[in-house]
Write an enzyme that holds these catalytic residues in place. Structure first.
Site, short mmCIF file in Angstrom:
data_model
loop_
_atom_site.label_atom_id
_atom_site.label_comp_id
_atom_site.label_asym_id
_atom_site.label_seq_id
_atom_site.Cartn_x
_atom_site.Cartn_y
_atom_site.Cartn_z
N CYS B 17 0.85 -1.19 0.00
CA CYS B 17 0.00 0.00 0.00
C CYS B 17 0.88 1.25 0.00
O CYS B 17 1.86 1.27 0.74
CB CYS B 17 -0.86 -0.03 1.26
SG CYS B 17 -1.89 1.40 1.50
N PRO B 18 0.62 2.29 -0.72
CA PRO B 18 -0.54 2.51 -1.59
C PRO B 18 -0.27 2.19 -3.07
O PRO B 18 -1.05 2.55 -3.92
CB PRO B 18 -0.77 4.01 -1.44
CG PRO B 18 0.64 4.57 -1.39
CD PRO B 18 1.47 3.51 -0.68
#
Lengths: 182, 79
Positions: B17-18
């Protein structure tokens, strides 16, 4: 009768315009107050993720967040004593910031950085660069710059960077669906 | 079930992430409306993130395959 109608229409028009001005846009406004590695990382993960979600992103750097935007290679002369002292004691950019917890004289931060590398988590430097590419807008608090004796010439070259005060941030925040303080 | 015709494959393995949604949100602009991206990720968070991203950005998840720690998500560009 006709005059009354026209007055009503004019009143409605004014209300509509007011609505348009105060409408929240698909925007997120963040205050980056903290200058810690972990908190800044969270801010940038949210910022870059928000662009992916189709949001316009505004980051307002103030107080301890301001040194994150210093360029480690730029040197400036002509600071007063307090300015020079702050300049030496505060980090020069994203590469020099520490964890808010478990720093352990730098050991914890070093460990976290190597762990981030191993797990492919983008570094703060990479995050900042990516934010620039994605069109994240950065605002820098002019009062913090002045307090800490930072000069514009020592700040990073960022594609969309504006020096401003609280009113500019609040205007952005008023038009944002999401506001965060980090 | 009908075979999904994939127009672009994005290998996002190992990226946390992200990055998966950041990359796919860029990649989706490189295919035409109606075309399909196959995103291959190892991020378990993607199972919640991609549907959320698709709903928000107005795109469509056609199918999700899981196995051997790899998740394949088929996304159709809807607009």
């Amino acid at each position: 009768m006709e005059e009354e109608l026209q007055n009503q229409i004019a009143g409605l028009k004014a209300q509509l315009e007011n609505l348009a001005v105060n409408q929240a846009e698909n925007k997120i406004s963040m205050i980056v107050f903290s200058g810690d590695l972990d908190k800044a990382l969270a801010a940038f993960v949210i910022a870059t993720g928000a662009v992916a979600m189709g949001l316009e992103v505004v980051m307002f750097f103030t107080f301890w967040g301001t040194p994150l935007l210093r360029d480690k290679l730029k040197k400036v002369a002509g600071k007063d004593m307090m300015g020079a002292m702050f300049g030496t004691m505060l980090p020069k950019g994203t590469g020099q910031v520490k964890l808010s917890k478990m720093n352990m004289a730098g050991m914890g931060t070093a460990m976290m950085k190597s762990l981030m590398k191993k797990k492919n988590v983008a570094s703060l430097e990479q995050m900042l660069e990516m934010a620039g590419e994605l069109g994240v807008k950065i605002f820098v608090c002019e009062m913090s710059m002045d307090l800490m004796g930072f000069k514009r010439e020592e700040m990073i070259n960022y594609p969309d960077l504006t020096y401003c005060g609280v009113a500019k941030f609040l205007e952005e925040a008023m038009h944002s669906k999401i506001q965060l303080f980090i | 079930m009908e075979e999904i015709k994939v127009d672009k494959v994005m290998d996002l393995k190992g990226l946390p992430c992200p990055m998966p949604v950041v990359k796919v949100s860029k990649g989706i602009k490189e295919v035409q409306v109606g075309q399909v991206i196959e995103a291959i990720t190892t991020d378990p968070g993607a199972l919640a993130d991609f549907p959320a991203w698709a709903r928000t950005s107005g795109n469509e998840i056609l199918k999700t395959d899981q196995g051997d720690g790899v998740i394949k998500i088929y996304i159709k560009r809807d607009k």
